[in-house]
Write a protein that holds these residues in place. Structure first.
Motif, PDB file in Angstrom:
ATOM      1  N   THR A  44       0.834  -1.199   0.000  1.00 43.54           N
ATOM      2  CA  THR A  44       0.000   0.000   0.000  1.00 43.54           C
ATOM      3  C   THR A  44       0.874   1.256   0.000  1.00 43.54           C
ATOM      4  O   THR A  44       0.552   2.245  -0.683  1.00 43.54           O
ATOM      5  N   GLN A  86      -7.604   0.634  -0.057  1.00 37.67           N
ATOM      6  CA  GLN A  86      -7.819  -0.593   0.718  1.00 37.67           C
ATOM      7  C   GLN A  86      -9.024  -0.389   1.638  1.00 37.67           C
ATOM      8  O   GLN A  86      -9.851  -1.272   1.801  1.00 37.67           O
ATOM      9  N   ASP A 172      -6.109  -1.765  -4.703  1.00 35.43           N
ATOM     10  CA  ASP A 172      -5.563  -2.212  -3.416  1.00 35.43           C
ATOM     11  C   ASP A 172      -6.566  -3.119  -2.721  1.00 35.43           C
ATOM     12  O   ASP A 172      -7.530  -2.663  -2.114  1.00 35.43           O
ATOM     13  N   GLU A 173      -6.351  -4.396  -2.857  1.00 35.27           N
ATOM     14  CA  GLU A 173      -7.193  -5.435  -2.258  1.00 35.27           C
ATOM     15  C   GLU A 173      -8.683  -5.257  -2.580  1.00 35.27           C
ATOM     16  O   GLU A 173      -9.528  -5.259  -1.690  1.00 35.27           O
TER      17      GLU A 173
HETATM   18 MG   LIG Z   1      -1.954  -2.776   2.235  1.00 36.91          MG
END
Ligand SMILES: [Mg+2]
Ligand SMILES: Nc1ncnc2c1ncn2[C@@H]1O[C@H](COP(=O)(O)OP(=O)(O)OP(=O)(O)O)[C@@H](O)[C@H]1O
Length: 249
Positions: A44, A86, A172-173
């Protein structure tokens, strides 16, 4: 052909803690690159540096042939360098359609200003309806973001980013907490929207990453451990050690 994104020698510390060191990585037009690594590896943080939410201590980021290190996030997004978060930052009280319209208008305002306000509005509205149709969320367009299911909210996050018409999308995820089928659906939406968009995908679900990515970059303790094809990465001894053998053959 030069890469769309070129990251070279990126370093970043928080106080005395070195979080990124010597990260160099390139992403080509249209490529899907998986970015994996254990919790705290620095994934991240790397996204934050690439998109301008953090300033690196060392190194350079070039996008579409030009250095972007001094540009704020919005200007990088205007050039097509777009991310999702995220932890999502949606506007809970706005409807899905209103939220997408805000993002689409922002994009149209940058790219189509010469057309005039009315044309911008029409172009944005058309883009929103197209995104709703492509994602299968058209019937939820009028619902408040907060009232969407968890899976629909994750898709909404993605659509907000797609409304900016990215050339490179950093995810991000996006599939955290989704079932395998929901995750497949979400990633399919990106490709259906535009097959030429390059993607960097952070995910902890190894199957998703290995199934969807052309190449995989593995981070560990702030360093880039390996970059290669899914097959090469899966067989790499150092990668297997970092994942404590959790990679099946
Ligand atoms: Mg992360
Ligand atoms: N703003 C900050 N201040 C201090 N330390 C930070 C900050 N942001 C991140 N870190 C630290 O940097 C390291 C890398 O964090 P980062 O969030 O980039 O990891 P990650 O690979 O994304 O992990 P995860 O898979 O859990 O999301 C961690 O040790 C984290 O605690």
């Amino acid at each position: 052909m030069s890469a769309l994104l070129e990251i070279s020698g990126i370093g970043k510390s928080f106080g005395a803690v070195r979080v990124l060191s010597g990260i160099s990585l390139a992403v080509s037009e249209g490529e899907t690159l998986g970015l994996i690594g254990p919790n705290g590896a620095g994934k991240t943080t790397l996204f934050n540096v690439v998109t301008g939410f953090l300033r690196a201590d060392a190194g350079q980021v070039r996008f579409a042939g030009a250095p972007v290190d001094r540009l704020p996030p919005a200007e990088r997004a205007a050039r097509g360098l777009v991310r999702t978060f995220q932890k999502a930052m949606v506007f809970p009280a706005l409807s899905l359609r209103e939220s997408l319209a805000m993002a689409a208008r922002q994009r149209a305002g940058q790219g189509l200003r010469w057309l005039g306000a009315r044309a911008c509005h029409q172009e944005s509205a058309a883009r929103v309806e197209r995104l709703l149709a492509e994602s299968g969320l058209a019937r939820h367009g009028g619902e408040r973001m907060a009232d969407l299911s968890y899976g629909e909210q994750r898709i909404a996050d993605l659509l907000m980013a797609l409304a900016l018409e990215p050339r490179l999308l950093l995810l991000d995820e996006p599939t955290a907490g989704l079932s395998q089928a929901e995750a497949e659906r979400l990633l399919g939406i990106v490709r259906r929207h535009d097959a030429r968009t390059a993607i960097v995908l952070i995910a902890h679900d190894i199957d998703i990453v290995f199934n969807h990515c052309d190449r995989i970059a593995v981070m560990h303790l702030g360093q880039l451990l390996r970059t290669g094809t899914p097959q090469a990465v899966r067989q790499d001894a150092a990668v297997r050690a970092a994942y404590l053998g959790s990679l099946a053959d």
